[in-house]
Scaffold this active site. Structure first.
Site, PDB file in Angstrom:
ATOM      1  N   ASP A 187       0.835  -1.202   0.000  1.00 43.79           N
ATOM      2  CA  ASP A 187       0.000   0.000   0.000  1.00 43.79           C
ATOM      3  C   ASP A 187       0.864   1.244   0.000  1.00 43.79           C
ATOM      4  O   ASP A 187       2.071   1.199   0.207  1.00 43.79           O
ATOM      5  CB  ASP A 187      -1.025  -0.011   1.138  1.00 43.79           C
ATOM      6  N   ASN A 215      -4.344  12.699   1.013  1.00 42.71           N
ATOM      7  CA  ASN A 215      -5.721  13.157   0.793  1.00 42.71           C
ATOM      8  C   ASN A 215      -6.047  14.383   1.640  1.00 42.71           C
ATOM      9  O   ASN A 215      -6.677  15.340   1.172  1.00 42.71           O
ATOM     10  CB  ASN A 215      -6.713  12.030   1.111  1.00 42.71           C
ATOM     11  N   HIS A 227      -8.585  14.994  -2.348  1.00 41.55           N
ATOM     12  CA  HIS A 227      -8.833  13.664  -2.892  1.00 41.55           C
ATOM     13  C   HIS A 227      -8.523  13.578  -4.388  1.00 41.55           C
ATOM     14  O   HIS A 227      -8.224  12.490  -4.895  1.00 41.55           O
ATOM     15  CB  HIS A 227     -10.288  13.253  -2.640  1.00 41.55           C
ATOM     16  N   ASP A 264      -6.271  10.703  -5.965  1.00 41.15           N
ATOM     17  CA  ASP A 264      -6.630   9.862  -7.107  1.00 41.15           C
ATOM     18  C   ASP A 264      -5.499   9.824  -8.126  1.00 41.15           C
ATOM     19  O   ASP A 264      -5.214   8.775  -8.719  1.00 41.15           O
ATOM     20  CB  ASP A 264      -7.904  10.385  -7.764  1.00 41.15           C
ATOM     21  N   GLU A 290      -5.910   2.137  -0.841  1.00 42.35           N
ATOM     22  CA  GLU A 290      -4.579   2.345  -1.410  1.00 42.35           C
ATOM     23  C   GLU A 290      -3.773   1.053  -1.480  1.00 42.35           C
ATOM     24  O   GLU A 290      -2.559   1.078  -1.685  1.00 42.35           O
ATOM     25  CB  GLU A 290      -3.821   3.392  -0.595  1.00 42.35           C
TER      26      GLU A 290
END
Length: 342
Positions: A213, A221, A226, A230, A256
């Protein structure tokens, strides 16, 4: 040729004005061209628009010439046969040169129908050579042959095309159901099914599994938004996918987290590949637009498990990889921890 076209040809009589004959011939020609154009567009083929425009212009002139200047039924038909044969040949080229996988058999059947259409047009031309046929409404062998053949071929062509559309729609819906919309990787469900299928049907002699991850993703974030998060997910997914071998599998496991399946990958190979992935991500800056040109760096932590012989289920392998991932985070992140199980 569509059913509308041959009906127009059937009602073509000597009492009709030359203008009506010209229009009906142009409609027949246009229907053939539009059919092949539609096949090319459906197959996402690069279509030479100017070539087709030039060809249509020439055909319109030829039809005008053989009606108004030299009213010759034979050569008017020969020009239509040449158009249809060339158009169908282009359709064959579109099918043969296209990268077709999900509806290949149906596409090949359509190519056979198109080839049969070319042969049909050529046979009509041969039959017209010694035939007294002067009008499309006459019940001569060339007319009976072409109308019956085009009815059958038109039905087969339309059937093949409808099947192609249905198969493509099913394939696209199936792919959408399997893909993660943000990263374009396999989603968790599809990844689980594919790995379990490999383990059940054709298990490799040795395999490695990587669960990883993105470090401090929540802070990314929170600090950048966000939308930037992304972008980071998409860039990490791109990097990971670019480093994989053809038989490897990768999916977004959730949030993630990513899962990578490496068949025939020993512990030593997994060590090398995991650290290569980690360094590639760490050395790549993610660009995003803010008030200026901004970049953000991120890192990943990895839990790697290798098993040989393969006598563990996917759940057991993931649990082992998860323990390795937890240890990597506990030791400072941006690192890979390895677990070998028998």
């Amino acid at each position: 040729m569509s059913s509308i076209s041959w009906v127009l040809a059937l009602i073509y009589t000597t009492q009709m004005p030359l203008f009506i004959k010209l229009v009906s011939n142009l409609i027949i020609s246009s229907s053939i061209i539009l059919q092949i154009w539609g096949i090319g567009k459906f197959l996402n083929t690069k279509i030479p628009k100017y070539y087709w425009l030039f060809f249509v212009t020439i055909m319109a002139f030829v039809q005008f010439y053989f009606l108004y200047i030299w009213n010759n039924y034979f050569w008017r038909n020969i020009s239509l046969i040449m158009l249809a044969s060339l158009a169908y040949s282009m359709g064959l080229k579109y099918i043969i040169t296209s990268n077709i996988s999900n509806f290949a058999i149906t596409a090949r059947c359509l190519s056979v129908v198109l080839f049969a259409g070319i042969c049909t047009f050529l046979i009509r031309g041969i039959l017209l050579i010694d035939s007294p046929t002067q009008f499309a409404a006459e019940g001569t062998p060339p007319n009976v042959f072409i109308f019956l053949s085009l009815f059958i071929l038109g039905f087969m062509q339309n059937s093949c095309f409808v099947l192609m559309v249905s198969q493509r729609m099913y394939s696209e819906l199936h792919n959408i159901a399997q893909m993660d919309f943000l990263t374009n990787l396999l989603n968790r469900g599809a990844m689980t099914l594919k790995v379990e299928e490999i383990l059940a049907i054709n298990p490799p002699k040795v395999l490695s599994l990587i669960l990883l991850d993105i470090d401090y993703f929540k802070k990314i974030n929170d600090n950048y938004g966000h939308d930037v998060g992304d972008l980071v997910l998409q860039e990490v997914a791109r990097i990971l996918k670019s480093q994989l071998h053809p038989k490897d599998l990768i999916g977004r496991w959730g949030g993630e987290e990513f899962l990578i399946f490496l068949p025939n990958c020993t512990a030593a190979m997994a060590d090398k590949r995991a650290n290569s992935l980690r360094l590639e991500v760490a050395n790549t800056a993610v660009y995003y637009q803010s008030y200026g040109h901004e970049y953000i760096n991120c890192s990943i932590s990895l839990g790697v498990v290798t098993t040989n012989p393969i006598n563990k289920s996917l759940d057991e392998l993931i649990k082992a990889a998860d323990l390795g991932l937890y240890e990597a985070k506990a030791k400072g992140r941006n690192r890979a921890e390895f677990v070998v199980i028998g």
